[in-house]
Design a protein around this motif. Structure first.
Motif, PDB file in Angstrom:
ATOM      1  N   HIS A  97      17.456  13.301 -26.504  1.00 51.73           N
ATOM      2  CA  HIS A  97      16.342  12.594 -27.331  1.00 51.73           C
ATOM      3  C   HIS A  97      15.371  13.170 -26.608  1.00 51.73           C
ATOM      4  CE1 HIS A  97      17.351   9.497 -29.891  1.00 51.73           C
ATOM      5  NE2 HIS A  97      18.467   9.124 -29.204  1.00 51.73           N
ATOM      6  N   LYS A  98      15.240  13.377 -25.300  1.00 51.11           N
ATOM      7  CA  LYS A  98      13.761  13.922 -24.743  1.00 51.11           C
ATOM      8  C   LYS A  98      13.820  15.194 -25.127  1.00 51.11           C
ATOM      9  CE  LYS A  98      12.668  11.005 -21.322  1.00 51.11           C
ATOM     10  NZ  LYS A  98      13.191  10.877 -19.902  1.00 51.11           N
ATOM     11  N   LYS A 101      30.186   6.661 -20.165  1.00 46.53           N
ATOM     12  CA  LYS A 101      29.952   6.246 -21.577  1.00 46.53           C
ATOM     13  C   LYS A 101      29.007   4.967 -21.518  1.00 46.53           C
ATOM     14  CE  LYS A 101      32.197   6.129 -26.007  1.00 46.53           C
ATOM     15  NZ  LYS A 101      33.346   6.170 -26.674  1.00 46.53           N
ATOM     16  N   GLU A 102      29.047   3.935 -20.343  1.00 40.24           N
ATOM     17  CA  GLU A 102      28.412   3.027 -20.487  1.00 40.24           C
ATOM     18  C   GLU A 102      27.149   3.264 -20.106  1.00 40.24           C
ATOM     19  OE1 GLU A 102      30.326  -0.009 -18.061  1.00 40.24           O
ATOM     20  OE2 GLU A 102      32.344   0.412 -19.025  1.00 40.24           O
ATOM     21  N   ILE A 103      26.891   4.090 -19.038  1.00 38.26           N
ATOM     22  CA  ILE A 103      25.330   4.297 -18.607  1.00 38.26           C
ATOM     23  C   ILE A 103      24.796   5.218 -19.697  1.00 38.26           C
ATOM     24  CG2 ILE A 103      24.340   5.854 -16.850  1.00 38.26           C
ATOM     25  CD1 ILE A 103      26.860   5.666 -15.239  1.00 38.26           C
ATOM     26  N   GLU A 104      25.326   5.869 -20.392  1.00 36.76           N
ATOM     27  CA  GLU A 104      24.946   6.857 -21.452  1.00 36.76           C
ATOM     28  C   GLU A 104      24.273   6.129 -22.530  1.00 36.76           C
ATOM     29  OE1 GLU A 104      27.834   9.593 -22.355  1.00 36.76           O
ATOM     30  OE2 GLU A 104      27.133  11.047 -20.717  1.00 36.76           O
ATOM     31  N   GLU A 157      20.409   3.665 -25.826  1.00 34.80           N
ATOM     32  CA  GLU A 157      19.748   2.258 -26.604  1.00 34.80           C
ATOM     33  C   GLU A 157      18.390   2.353 -26.083  1.00 34.80           C
ATOM     34  OE1 GLU A 157      22.302  -0.940 -25.577  1.00 34.80           O
ATOM     35  OE2 GLU A 157      23.889   0.117 -26.881  1.00 34.80           O
ATOM     36  N   GLU A 158      18.017   2.337 -24.896  1.00 29.37           N
ATOM     37  CA  GLU A 158      16.560   2.473 -24.503  1.00 29.37           C
ATOM     38  C   GLU A 158      15.765   3.368 -25.158  1.00 29.37           C
ATOM     39  OE1 GLU A 158      17.994   0.729 -19.883  1.00 29.37           O
ATOM     40  OE2 GLU A 158      16.926   2.805 -20.269  1.00 29.37           O
ATOM     41  N   LEU A 189       9.345   1.415 -30.397  1.00 28.09           N
ATOM     42  CA  LEU A 189       7.951   0.834 -30.032  1.00 28.09           C
ATOM     43  C   LEU A 189       6.674   1.574 -30.433  1.00 28.09           C
ATOM     44  CD1 LEU A 189       8.697  -0.544 -26.365  1.00 28.09           C
ATOM     45  CD2 LEU A 189       7.586  -1.903 -28.176  1.00 28.09           C
ATOM     46  N   LYS A 190       7.060   3.104 -30.060  1.00 31.22           N
ATOM     47  CA  LYS A 190       6.146   4.044 -30.360  1.00 31.22           C
ATOM     48  C   LYS A 190       5.846   3.968 -31.958  1.00 31.22           C
ATOM     49  CE  LYS A 190       6.860   7.770 -27.034  1.00 31.22           C
ATOM     50  NZ  LYS A 190       7.525   8.939 -26.999  1.00 31.22           N
TER      51      LYS A 190
END
Lengths: 290, 479
Positions: free
Chosen positions: A72-73, A262-265, A270-271, A278-279
């Motif tokens: 994403h970044k 997976k969970e961390i990713e 999602e964030e 928001l943007k």
């Protein structure tokens, strides 16, 4: 530092960027990949396959899908921005020779790394059949390029929104049953697709090459994070691969290993989407209030 | 009380108690990344320096891989001439702040120290490493960085592959002789194992960066993200890019695994991967770093070397509640530095000696849930002289863990050899060199772990220096 000379969004989640990397552009061969890191401070090192290169301009082309925070970044960068670190070309190049009749199966984003391989196979004098598959129409990429290259092109989508409504394994199986039979199959895509491509060709005894994209840090044969079981032995994707005999790869273990974070990713992903929303809200709000 | 202002007799020197190294409280440091050993105060350094007998035959020098004038630099500390002390250190070793921290002094310089011998306790030898560190830190905290003088340019160009200890040491010596030196590093930061492997709490990265900065000031160029063998070949460097000679210090390669069932389960890592995530990728700075680290509460570390200690102590700092080091021999045979083992124990690491992993157990999602071990007893000595551990049949038992870190060493690095078959290697894949560091390929030299297998920072530096000397002789027409 590597300047982004062009960027194009191919679909909602798929981006193509062309970046300056003169040494890599000169040295890269079909099947190889790079490790990309946005910046040296806290960014992650991620392996991406090389879709194309132009040695005269000193550029390489990367196509990637936004699946987590780092991609994403990366997708947020624009033309003229810089990527701090790109290492490559990594991995062993594809073994290209005149096999006779070659089927290249590109699933989703897998069509990108398939392109230079298909080019190589065609140049080596093979009769080239390309199968492009994706979930839905807008996720089909590289169609024009492949059409220009292939002797036959088959497009399939899971939902039938474009081309034939089928999984890539269906036309692959028909090709295996037809005469003359393919002499070699190359499959690149999601692990589950590669697994079933290998299962499709296995009964026919047709050589099947797959290209694995596992978790990696250095990409040079140091960390061992990319290890997979091939023919009962532990192999390292970065230096022994990324291509292996699809009939020998333990795909189940590979898929489990890919799920380690997976969970961390998932949470980070999602964030990212929340931030994007928001943007968007802010920018539409801004437009409404001059 | 001894009057330390006048000249001391050897007897008086031997009577000065060895100075303990101040360290962070174990309870506190278990949860931070800051350096554990805090370094001598000036007073302590003074007292410790006075313990040195200034032996004429200086056995310590002979047992230092880079032959530092040890009595010389210690005498200057005793006099309070820290700058002079550091100059002496830097003559043989450009990286005293690093070596003072990570050298296994107890098996090198301190092993032959006359003070230790006289007191019949090697632990009471003069703390040469701590004094070396003191002098280096003093400069860092008080003085300007002293850059060694460089001879006029020779017009010769040397490529160094890898920016770890071997490469940096070779680069330093070659730059001093006036050669144009370029280091190629595959990672995005230079320093090799000192950056990706050895943790912040044992070797702060700012210190490594500062020592590397000296090279930059001497005119050494460092190119990161450049993998020789892939980005460009050795041949291209020699034939197209105009390098006159190459030094390969590419380091250890693929991590070794045990070859036991369950090693590819989710939650099993090589120490290389675990430490690289934590150190180089800064995964310990949660919320800042994008690189994740596997969350684990009970961790088993397999192995008994320094890397095993680093991994175990890192696991504690990353939030593990219980960390087990599983080693099939006893504490006496452990290759780790004594100080690291002591620190690990203080931090609550649980040592399970005379045990070895038989298989790793996973749940239905292939995530690690335990490790099955066998108990061992020591039998007859083996080829290495150490008593061979023999398994006790039927002693299988399970330790519940959710992560396993394998720290049993590295294979040689396969890449340069894959792409340069003309370089001769032994059956382990290590590059074969002659006694000057020269390989079978013309104008190509090698040193460090790619030649030695898994070794230490200082041994790699020694090899780098040796090869630099022969490269210099070759370039000047005396090779």
């Amino acid at each position: 530092m590597h300047r982004i000379v062009s960027k194009k969004q191919l679909s909602e989640e798929v981006f193509r960027i062309t970046v300056e990397a003169p040494f890599i552009a000169e040295a890269r061969k079909p099947g190889q990949f790079v490790i990309v890191q946005r910046n040296s401070d806290y960014a992650e090192r991620i392996p991406l396959t090389i879709a194309d290169a132009d040695p005269s301009r000193g550029t390489i082309t990367l196509i990637f899908q936004t699946v987590g925070k780092s991609t994403h970044k990366l997708a947020e960068l624009e033309e003229g921005d810089y990527i701090q670190n790109i290492l490559g070309p990594l991995g062993r190049p594809t073994h290209i020779e005149k096999f006779g009749r070659v089927v290249c199966v590109g699933g989703g984003i897998g069509a990108a790394p398939m392109y230079p391989i298909a080019q190589g196979m065609k140049q080596a004098g093979n009769y080239l059949i390309v199968i492009l598959g994706a979930r839905t129409k807008e996720l089909i990429i590289m169609e024009e390029e492949m059409r220009a290259l292939a002797d036959e092109l088959i497009v399939v989508t899971d939902d039938g929104s474009y081309g034939r409504k089928a999984l890539v394994t269906e036309p692959l199986k028909e090709l295996c049953q037809a005469s003359p039979r393919p002499d070699c199959v190359v499959a690149i895509g999601p692990p589950i697709m590669m697994k079933f491509c290998a299962e499709t060709t296995r009964p026919f005894g047709i050589k099947t090459i797959v290209s694995l994209n596992t978790i990696m840090i250095d990409g040079t044969g140091m960390c061992g994070g990319c290890r997979v079981t091939v023919g009962g032995e532990t192999k390292f994707v970065c230096v022994d691969g990324p291509e292996f005999d699809g009939h020998l790869v333990d795909f189940n273990n590979m898929m489990l290993r890919l799920s380690a974070y997976k969970e961390i990713e998932q949470k980070a992903h999602e964030e990212c989407h929340l931030e994007m929303q928001l943007k968007e809200m802010k920018s539409t709000k801004g437009k409404g209030n001059p | 009380m001894i009057d330390t202002t006048k000249k001391l007799t050897p007897k008086e020197r031997l009577a000065i108690p060895p100075q303990e190294m101040p360290a962070q409280d174990p309870i506190v440091r278990r949860r931070n990344m800051e350096e554990v050993a805090l370094g001598y105060t000036e007073e302590q350094a003074h007292l410790e320096a006075l313990r040195c007998l200034q032996c004429k035959n200086a056995p310590c020098i002979a047992s230092c891989p880079v032959r530092i004038d040890i009595p010389g630099f210690i005498a200057q500390i005793a006099e309070g001439n820290y700058k002079e002390s550091l100059s002496i250190l830097r003559e043989s070793n450009l990286f005293p702040a690093i070596c003072g921290r990570v050298c296994p002094q107890e098996v090198q310089c301190q092993s032959t120290c006359t003070v230790g011998r006289s007191l019949k306790d090697i632990d009471k030898a003069v703390s040469i490493g701590r004094l070396e560190r003191f002098a280096a830190d003093w400069e860092r905290l008080h003085g300007e960085l002293e850059v060694p003088s460089v001879k006029p340019p020779t017009g010769k160009r040397v490529a160094i592959i890898g920016s770890g200890p071997a490469g940096l040491a070779a680069a330093a010596d070659l730059a001093k002789e006036g050669h144009e030196v370029t280091i190629f590093e595959a990672f995005h930061k230079p320093g090799g194992v000192m950056i990706y492997g050895i943790p912040e709490f044992r070797l702060p990265k700012a210190i490594v960066q500062r020592e590397i900065e000296i090279l930059g000031r001497m005119g050494v160029k460092i190119i990161t993200n450049f993998l020789v063998g892939r980005t460009r070949s050795l041949k291209d460097l020699l034939e197209k890019d105009g390098f006159d000679a190459i030094f390969i210090g590419s380091g250890a390669g693929l991590p070794k695994f045990m070859g036991i069932p369950g090693e590819n389960l989710v939650g099993v890592f090589s120490a290389n991967e675990y430490l690289t995530r934590a150190n180089l990728m800064k995964a310990y700075e949660k919320g800042k770093a994008d690189t994740p680290i596997y969350p684990a509460k009970r961790v088993a570390v397999l192995g008994g070397g320094n890397v095993a200690m680093d991994a175990a102590r890192m696991a504690v700092r990353l939030g593990a509640e219980e960390v087990f080091v599983i080693y099939r021999r006893t504490e006496k045979e452990m290759p780790a530095r004594v100080e690291e083992v002591a620190h690990a124990k203080e931090e609550g690491i649980i040592f399970r000696f005379l045990e070895n992993a038989k298989r790793i157990l996973g749940d239905e999602k292939s995530r690690v849930i335990g490790i099955e071990c066998l108990s061992y007893q020591l039998g007859e000595p083996d080829a290495s002289g150490r008593r061979r551990p023999v398994e006790i049949p039927g002693s299988e038992h399970v330790i519940e863990v959710d992560s396993v870190i394998v720290a049993i060493g590295n294979e040689s690095h396969p890449l340069l050899l894959q792409t340069n078959p003309e370089i001769a290697v032994d059956k382990h894949g290590h590059i074969i060199t002659d006694e000057t560091g020269k390989t079978s390929m013309d104008r190509v030299y090698a040193g460090g772990d790619i030649v030695l297998g898994s070794a230490t920072v200082i041994l790699a530096m020694g090899q780098g220096r040796r090869a630099a000397a022969s490269i210099h002789a070759f370039l000047m027409g005396n090779g």
